[in-house]
Design a protein around this motif. Structure first.
Motif, mmCIF file in Angstrom:
data_model
loop_
_atom_site.group_PDB
_atom_site.id
_atom_site.type_symbol
_atom_site.label_atom_id
_atom_site.label_comp_id
_atom_site.label_asym_id
_atom_site.label_seq_id
_atom_site.Cartn_x
_atom_site.Cartn_y
_atom_site.Cartn_z
ATOM 1 N N PHE A 113 0.838 -1.186 0.000
ATOM 2 C CA PHE A 113 0.000 0.000 0.000
ATOM 3 C C PHE A 113 0.880 1.246 0.000
ATOM 4 N N GLU A 114 0.665 2.117 -0.967
ATOM 5 C CA GLU A 114 1.440 3.349 -1.088
ATOM 6 C C GLU A 114 0.543 4.553 -0.821
ATOM 7 N N ARG A 115 0.910 5.356 0.195
ATOM 8 C CA ARG A 115 0.177 6.599 0.437
ATOM 9 C C ARG A 115 0.408 7.566 -0.722
ATOM 10 N N LEU A 349 12.073 0.183 -2.645
ATOM 11 C CA LEU A 349 11.237 0.695 -1.567
ATOM 12 C C LEU A 349 11.990 0.800 -0.248
ATOM 13 N N SER A 350 13.054 0.026 -0.121
ATOM 14 C CA SER A 350 13.817 0.032 1.128
ATOM 15 C C SER A 350 15.264 -0.308 0.811
ATOM 16 N N ALA A 351 16.196 0.258 1.601
ATOM 17 C CA ALA A 351 17.621 0.017 1.377
ATOM 18 C C ALA A 351 18.348 -0.024 2.717
ATOM 19 N N LEU A 352 19.434 -0.791 2.752
ATOM 20 C CA LEU A 352 20.231 -0.947 3.969
ATOM 21 C C LEU A 352 21.691 -1.102 3.576
ATOM 22 N N GLN A 353 22.557 -0.362 4.275
ATOM 23 C CA GLN A 353 23.992 -0.537 4.060
ATOM 24 C C GLN A 353 24.630 -1.014 5.356
ATOM 25 N N HIS A 377 10.851 3.925 1.991
ATOM 26 C CA HIS A 377 10.122 5.059 1.412
ATOM 27 C C HIS A 377 8.981 5.467 2.352
ATOM 28 N N PRO A 378 8.855 6.760 2.664
ATOM 29 C CA PRO A 378 7.820 7.198 3.616
ATOM 30 C C PRO A 378 6.414 6.761 3.250
ATOM 31 N N TYR A 379 6.107 6.634 1.971
ATOM 32 C CA TYR A 379 4.755 6.259 1.564
ATOM 33 C C TYR A 379 4.492 4.763 1.690
ATOM 34 N N PHE A 380 5.542 3.978 2.011
ATOM 35 C CA PHE A 380 5.383 2.528 2.143
ATOM 36 C C PHE A 380 5.698 2.040 3.561
ATOM 37 N N GLN A 381 5.833 2.928 4.498
ATOM 38 C CA GLN A 381 6.224 2.531 5.851
ATOM 39 C C GLN A 381 5.083 1.841 6.594
ATOM 40 N N GLN A 383 4.612 -1.376 6.957
ATOM 41 C CA GLN A 383 4.126 -2.586 6.298
ATOM 42 C C GLN A 383 5.108 -3.737 6.436
ATOM 43 N N GLY A 384 6.124 -3.574 7.296
ATOM 44 C CA GLY A 384 7.063 -4.653 7.540
ATOM 45 C C GLY A 384 8.182 -4.768 6.528
#
Length: 569
Positions: A113-115, A349-353, A377-381, A383-384
């Protein structure tokens, strides 16, 4: 699929009423006004009606028109149809209550779900817009009163599609033709207005106009929605006449819709001027909108093509980041081989270094890892997605000590992280500071590394900062607008100064008396002086503790004064 036509109103409307959605997108009048642009198709099944839009080579669905017990049946069919016809499944302009219902059900894992705040509907109190009473309406009321004073003999009347079609068309051409650059959306809106006008005999909407000296100067089109709401489809007026916009809306509300309570003035489309205009009317609430996608997330290592998308995501997620600090990070510290990304339909939608980090523990170096940044991404937060990405990465680094910074410690405890390092944040009482006339300020930046090693040698656990770290430190400080202040034979500060305060983010010193001497440098400043420092400092000032680092090797939070790590990146 059948093409949606004006004559389908009697077939479609019962399904719209059954679904009972808030939001103007579920209004048949709206659908017909914009059907030339969205090319809407529909299918009716035993328990639901579905609508498919086709806009500029993109297909998307409306929410299924049915009751909640048939949502899954409808959604399963819509996904299957998308697959069979070779386009990605997406629902646009889904309202919050629909999304909430899906998220509470077992099949919620099927979706992302994207705001989409630029699609949110603005809802207003009808009486406020009609009476213009109250302090919030003072400015609008002043404009309206100016209109009454200037044009006391104006006339409002309902417009007739046969008799008034030509004058409406002429006014549209005059008002829109005066604009230097008629946008594509404006051109499409004019076409939609003409389509509505030609459909007046078959659709339930009202159209009214204001005449001044027998010339049409404003007109408005509105229809009734569910939930005691009126939708304003079109407001057009001569912008040179002050107060004409509040007048045309006020007249419409006084002549029609006596039993309704709310006015829906649609979205702002992400346009700043339109947003300010709609907010100035003081909406009582917003109808939040979402896009819904099929959840097909994958996790993989970043590649060369991902760089710009990750940079954009970084800026969107971290409020304290600037273009300068982000550029520093990605030019000097970012490494694709240490970066993992979570994608859906090839969109990050998400990234980690996670980077290697050397720690000195009880006089022995230990190779650990540091999670430098996790962003979704703030619009996808919520949601796990971060959870999914973090578990994936942790599974790659089993039996390794991993550290991360603890801006929000409660987020990371479920993953097995506990507070390992603390700092004090102290508001310095300048009255306790003495005047020192013999402070020597140095520009020898090679002293930083020397002073740091001397400082951390007193701790049982600290980060080993490489030579490369010190080479980049000045550049890093410049990117964050931080200052470096080196006191000869005493230590150094890294600090940030704004209009109200001086915040010392790193204090390296040889003993507490040296620290007080260094702090006295700011004694004459009128600004608040804040010191963030290690846990051994003992000053008689107001202070609080903050968690600066968490580790996955601890079973509980441990506040120990013999540890020191102070890292941003």
């Amino acid at each position: 699929m059948k093409q949606l036509k004006l004559e389908d109103y009697a077939i479609i409307q019962p399904y719209l009423e059954k679904a009972n959605y808030e939001g103007y997108n579920s209004n048949f009048v709206t659908m017909m006004m914009w059907n030339h642009e969205y090319h809407i198709q529909y299918e009716i099944h035993d328990n639901f009606l579905i609508m498919l839009h086709h806009y500029k080579n993109i297909y998307f669905w409306a929410m299924p028109f049915t009751t909640p017990e048939f949502y899954q049946e409808a959604l399963d069919y819509m996904i299957k149809y998308s697959h069979q016809h070779g386009f990605p499944f997406m629902i646009d302009c889904a309202i919050e209550s629909f999304v909430s219902t899906l998220q509470k059900n077992d099949y919620s894992h099927q979706f992302l779900f994207e705001r989409t705040p630029f699609n949110d509907d603005y809802i207003y109190d009808k009486d406020m817009l009609q009476t213009l009473a109250g302090k919030k309406m003072q400015k609008r009321r002043n404009h309206y009163n100016a209109f009454l004073k200037a044009y006391p003999d104006y006339e409002y009347r309902d417009l007739d599609i046969v008799k008034d079609f030509d004058i409406i068309f002429t006014c549209l051409n005059r008002w829109e033709g005066e604009k230097d650059n008629l946008s594509e959306s404006m051109t499409s809106e004019v076409r939609g207005i003409m389509s509505l006008l030609s459909s007046k005999h078959l659709l339930p909407f009202h159209i009214g106009g204001i005449f001044i000296h027998n010339q049409l100067e404003a007109f408005i089109i509105a229809s009734k929605l569910n939930h005691s709401t009126i939708q304003i489809h079109v407001e057009k007026a001569n912008k040179d006449i002050r107060g004409l916009y509040p007048a045309i809306l006020k007249e419409l509300l006084e002549h029609h819709f006596q039993n309704e309570k709310w006015v829906n003035r649609e979205e702002d489309m992400g346009l700043e001027n339109l947003r300010r205009s709609k907010q100035s009317l003081h909406p009582v609430k917003m109808i939040h909108k979402y896009r819904i996608y099929e959840n097909q997330t994958i996790i993989e290592k970043a590649n060369d093509h991902n760089l710009e998308d990750i940079k954009k995501l970084w800026l969107q997620c971290f409020e304290d980041e600037t273009e300068e600090s982000t550029n520093y990070y990605f030019q000097e510290l970012y490494h694709k081989e240490n970066t993992f990304v979570l994608k859906n339909d090839n969109r990050i939608l998400s990234a980690l270094q996670i980077v290697p980090m050397s720690i000195m523990k009880n006089k022995k170096p230990e190779e650990c890892y540091f999670i430098l940044g996790v962003c979704t991404h703030p619009y996808f937060q919520k949601q796990g997605l971060m959870k999914q990405l973090l578990y994936f990465v942790l599974s790659k680094y089993t039996n390794k000590t991993i550290y991360l910074q603890a801006y929000h410690p409660e987020i990371y405890r479920p993953f097995g992280f506990h507070a390992s390092h603390y700092h004090q944040v102290i508001e310095i009482d300048k009255n306790m500071l003495k005047n020192y006339s013999d402070l020597k300020i140095s520009q020898q930046y090679d002293l930083l590394e020397k002073y740091y090693h001397q400082f951390v040698s007193h701790f049982d656990e600290y980060r080993i900062r490489s030579h490369e770290y010190w080479q980049l430190l000045r550049k890093r400080c410049e990117s964050f607008n931080d200052q470096i202040l080196i006191f000869e034979d005493l230590g150094y500060f890294i600090y940030h100064e704004d209009d109200e305060s001086i915040y010392i983010s790193e204090a390296i010193y040889f003993n507490q008396n040296n620290l007080l001497q260094m702090l006295s440098y700011f004694k004459k400043s009128s600004k608040k002086l804040i010191l963030e420092c290690d846990m051994t400092v003992n000053l008689n000032c107001e202070s609080k503790y903050i968690i600066t680092m968490m580790s996955n090797t601890l079973q509980k939070d441990r506040m120990e004064s013999n540890k020191y790590i102070n890292e941003v990146y």
